[in-house]
Design an enzyme around this catalytic site. Structure first.
Site, PDB file in Angstrom:
ATOM      1  N   CYS A 196      47.811  33.962  24.864  1.00  0.00           N
ATOM      2  CA  CYS A 196      47.946  35.389  24.558  1.00  0.00           C
ATOM      3  C   CYS A 196      47.050  36.238  25.465  1.00  0.00           C
ATOM      4  O   CYS A 196      47.188  37.451  25.538  1.00  0.00           O
ATOM      5  CB  CYS A 196      47.595  35.637  23.098  1.00  0.00           C
ATOM      6  SG  CYS A 196      45.882  35.225  22.707  1.00  0.00           S
TER       7      CYS A 196
ATOM      8  N   ARG B 251      43.256  27.952  29.788  1.00  0.00           N
ATOM      9  CA  ARG B 251      43.245  28.514  28.433  1.00  0.00           C
ATOM     10  C   ARG B 251      43.365  27.456  27.330  1.00  0.00           C
ATOM     11  O   ARG B 251      42.653  27.540  26.315  1.00  0.00           O
ATOM     12  CB  ARG B 251      44.339  29.584  28.318  1.00  0.00           C
ATOM     13  CG  ARG B 251      44.051  30.827  29.147  1.00  0.00           C
ATOM     14  CD  ARG B 251      45.258  31.725  29.269  1.00  0.00           C
ATOM     15  NE  ARG B 251      46.323  31.092  30.041  1.00  0.00           N
ATOM     16  CZ  ARG B 251      47.522  31.615  30.226  1.00  0.00           C
ATOM     17  NH1 ARG B 251      47.823  32.783  29.684  1.00  0.00           N
ATOM     18  NH2 ARG B 251      48.422  30.979  30.955  1.00  0.00           N
TER      19      ARG B 251
ATOM     20  N   TYR C 283      40.686  37.505  45.247  1.00  0.00           N
ATOM     21  CA  TYR C 283      39.270  37.500  45.616  1.00  0.00           C
ATOM     22  C   TYR C 283      39.120  37.221  47.118  1.00  0.00           C
ATOM     23  O   TYR C 283      40.105  36.994  47.824  1.00  0.00           O
ATOM     24  CB  TYR C 283      38.506  36.481  44.757  1.00  0.00           C
ATOM     25  CG  TYR C 283      38.472  36.898  43.305  1.00  0.00           C
ATOM     26  CD1 TYR C 283      37.777  38.040  42.920  1.00  0.00           C
ATOM     27  CD2 TYR C 283      39.172  36.197  42.337  1.00  0.00           C
ATOM     28  CE1 TYR C 283      37.771  38.457  41.603  1.00  0.00           C
ATOM     29  CE2 TYR C 283      39.168  36.607  41.003  1.00  0.00           C
ATOM     30  CZ  TYR C 283      38.459  37.741  40.647  1.00  0.00           C
ATOM     31  OH  TYR C 283      38.459  38.165  39.351  1.00  0.00           O
TER      32      TYR C 283
HETATM   33  C1  LIG Z   1      39.091  33.614  30.791  1.00  0.00           C
HETATM   34  C2  LIG Z   1      39.625  33.113  32.083  1.00  0.00           C
HETATM   35  C3  LIG Z   1      38.794  32.991  33.185  1.00  0.00           C
HETATM   36  C4  LIG Z   1      39.291  32.496  34.401  1.00  0.00           C
HETATM   37  N1  LIG Z   1      38.425  32.298  35.434  1.00  0.00           N
HETATM   38  C5  LIG Z   1      38.881  31.728  36.588  1.00  0.00           C
HETATM   39  C6  LIG Z   1      37.983  31.398  37.626  1.00  0.00           C
HETATM   40  O1  LIG Z   1      36.769  31.561  37.531  1.00  0.00           O
HETATM   41  N2  LIG Z   1      38.511  30.863  38.762  1.00  0.00           N
HETATM   42  C7  LIG Z   1      39.863  30.624  38.902  1.00  0.00           C
HETATM   43  O2  LIG Z   1      40.291  30.117  39.946  1.00  0.00           O
HETATM   44  N3  LIG Z   1      40.722  30.904  37.914  1.00  0.00           N
HETATM   45  C8  LIG Z   1      40.272  31.433  36.765  1.00  0.00           C
HETATM   46  N4  LIG Z   1      41.142  31.666  35.735  1.00  0.00           N
HETATM   47  C9  LIG Z   1      42.561  31.313  35.889  1.00  0.00           C
HETATM   48  C10 LIG Z   1      42.813  29.924  35.310  1.00  0.00           C
HETATM   49  O3  LIG Z   1      42.013  28.928  35.935  1.00  0.00           O
HETATM   50  C11 LIG Z   1      44.298  29.478  35.454  1.00  0.00           C
HETATM   51  O4  LIG Z   1      44.626  29.492  36.823  1.00  0.00           O
HETATM   52  C12 LIG Z   1      45.268  30.360  34.669  1.00  0.00           C
HETATM   53  O5  LIG Z   1      44.732  30.811  33.432  1.00  0.00           O
HETATM   54  C13 LIG Z   1      46.564  29.596  34.354  1.00  0.00           C
HETATM   55  O6  LIG Z   1      46.308  28.383  33.703  1.00  0.00           O
HETATM   56  P1  LIG Z   1      46.458  28.167  32.094  1.00  0.00           P
HETATM   57  O7  LIG Z   1      47.876  28.520  31.730  1.00  0.00           O
HETATM   58  O8  LIG Z   1      46.155  26.706  31.879  1.00  0.00           O
HETATM   59  O9  LIG Z   1      45.473  29.086  31.447  1.00  0.00           O
HETATM   60  C14 LIG Z   1      40.669  32.155  34.515  1.00  0.00           C
HETATM   61  C15 LIG Z   1      41.498  32.286  33.399  1.00  0.00           C
HETATM   62  C16 LIG Z   1      40.998  32.746  32.198  1.00  0.00           C
HETATM   63  C17 LIG Z   1      41.919  32.831  31.021  1.00  0.00           C
END
Ligand SMILES: Cc1cc2nc3c(=O)[nH]c(=O)nc-3n(C[C@H](O)[C@H](O)[C@H](O)COP(=O)(O)O)c2cc1C
Length: 383
Positions: free
Chosen positions: A349, A324, A171
């Site tokens: 997933c 997630r 972004y």
């Molecule tokens: C549905 C969804 C929306 C996300 N929206 C953002 C966001 O708005 N800003 C951001 O920095 N990362 C966003 N991410 C990335 C997550 O914050 C995170 O960096 C990434 O999923 C890895 O972490 P996790 O394994 O705990 O999911 C999003 C991830 C998912 C799955």
């Protein structure tokens, strides 16, 4: 006590946080049309607050209409948004010991808007949108810096405890850091100092307006995972610049639409086995010696509370963030705190990603499980 490190208080800037668990920014596609906070959106946040997390970072909040990702994405680009945003902050603060930050962002080269052409540091074709963004003039970059500062000040006025700049995932702000997307020759391109300048100008602008008791954090692109993209060695130089400027916390991330194949990859890896977990830990370990007084927030595939506790104990990170896992279980921190140390139920997933593209966010796996359980109950009742 088990998990004594994870459940010990920590600090970001001058703000005390009750434990080391952070909800990482997650866009839920749940605002009212065109970016206003409504009851459904507030409910997501009160569920998280009730679930025991120490700090909540909101989903990516638009600072400018031209950088709005979807009509259902929250925004702060003018004063009309502050009533709803304040309602959200107040609702979370009713859980008195939970802190909340808003994540400020702009879609940049990944924008696909009905009304606005995407804008970026340089006109480099984006394969995910099949569009080439318009290159911003130097003055226009400065106008967008002003938009970030104004949105940061609005966040402060709404009562947020801190802000996070979205400087990752392809972004707008991360577009400046990457040699793939920044070919500029003005003060915002070229040297690593110039590529980082937009972050510093936004930081200084918000800091000058709100004083030093309002932490300013950044979710930072550290690797693009594409040819000619940003690599960790360069990102470490950026980290040093941002730490010296005063950023109170850095959450290293990487990847984005440009790096994605048919299956979702970085920033949200599909974690199939324990060895795939904590996938930005090697990055954090390289960053940590340069962090000085700034906090390091680890994100990416964290599921196991015992390992998370050890990461804090070993001082490889100051906070542990999850996205997630908290979609499936907003009450995961309380579950762990109450002694159920089984890993997060999230299967990583990424079905949630595809949901979020067209409807308000939910966990597909959880929804199916609840449906199965309901059918079973109905069957038992009729027998
Ligand atoms: C549905 C969804 C929306 C996300 N929206 C953002 C966001 O708005 N800003 C951001 O920095 N990362 C966003 N991410 C990335 C997550 O914050 C995170 O960096 C990434 O999923 C890895 O972490 P996790 O394994 O705990 O999911 C999003 C991830 C998912 C799955």
């Amino acid at each position: 006590m088990e998990l004594e490190n994870l459940f010990s208080p920590g600090k970001i800037g001058n703000v005390q946080i009750k434990n080391r668990l952070v909800r990482s920014a997650t866009h839920e596609r749940s605002s009212e049309k065109y970016g206003y906070v409504g009851d459904a959106h507030v409910k997501i946040y009160t569920d998280l607050a009730e679930g025991g997390v120490g700090l909540i970072v909101t989903g990516f909040t638009a600072v400018d209409p031209g950088g709005h990702g979807s009509p259902f994405q929250v925004a702060l680009f003018d004063d009309s948004f502050t009533v709803g945003q304040k309602k959200l902050v107040d609702a979370v603060h009713e859980y008195s010991d939970v802190k909340i930050a808003t994540q400020l962002g702009h879609t940049g080269r990944l924008g696909k808007h009905a009304k606005y052409q995407p804008v970026a540091p340089s006109p480099v074709y984006a394969k995910s949108t099949k569009l080439t963004p318009r290159e911003l003039k130097t003055e226009e970059v400065k106008e967008l810096i002003k938009k970030f500062i104004e949105a940061g000040c609005r966040a402060y006025e709404c009562g947020y405890d801190m802000v996070q700049l979205h400087g990752a995932h392809g972004y707008f702000l991360s577009n400046f850091l990457s040699p793939f997307s920044n070919k500029r020759t003005d003060e915002f391109g070229g040297s690593v100092e110039n590529k980082s300048r937009i972050f510093i100008d936004i930081y200084n602008g918000i800091r000058d307006e709100v004083g030093k008791n309002f932490p300013i954090m950044v979710k930072l692109q550290t690797q693009d995972f594409i040819p000619e993209g940003l690599e960790l060695e360069e990102a470490i130089k950026i980290v040093k610049i941002l730490v010296d400027a005063g950023f109170d916390a850095i959450e290293p991330s990487g990847g984005g639409a440009e790096a994605m194949g048919a299956r979702m990859q970085y920033p949200s890896l599909v974690v199939k086995k324990p060895e795939d977990e904590n996938y930005f830990l090697p990055t954090a370990i390289q960053m940590k010696p340069h962090m000085k007084d700034s906090a390091l927030i680890l994100i990416g595939g964290i599921k196991n509370p015992i390992l998370a506790d050890k990461i804090i104990k070993d001082k490889n990170a100051d906070f542990i963030a999850m996205s997630r896992p908290l979609i499936y279980e907003p009450d995961l921190p309380n579950r762990w705190k109450n002694g159920d140390l089984s890993p997060a139920k999230c299967k990583s997933c990424n079905s949630c990603y595809w949901v979020m593209l067209s409807e308000p966010l939910y966990c597909v796996v959880k929804k199916k499980r609840l449906r199965r359980e309901q059918k079973l109950r109905q069957k038992e009742e009729t027998n």
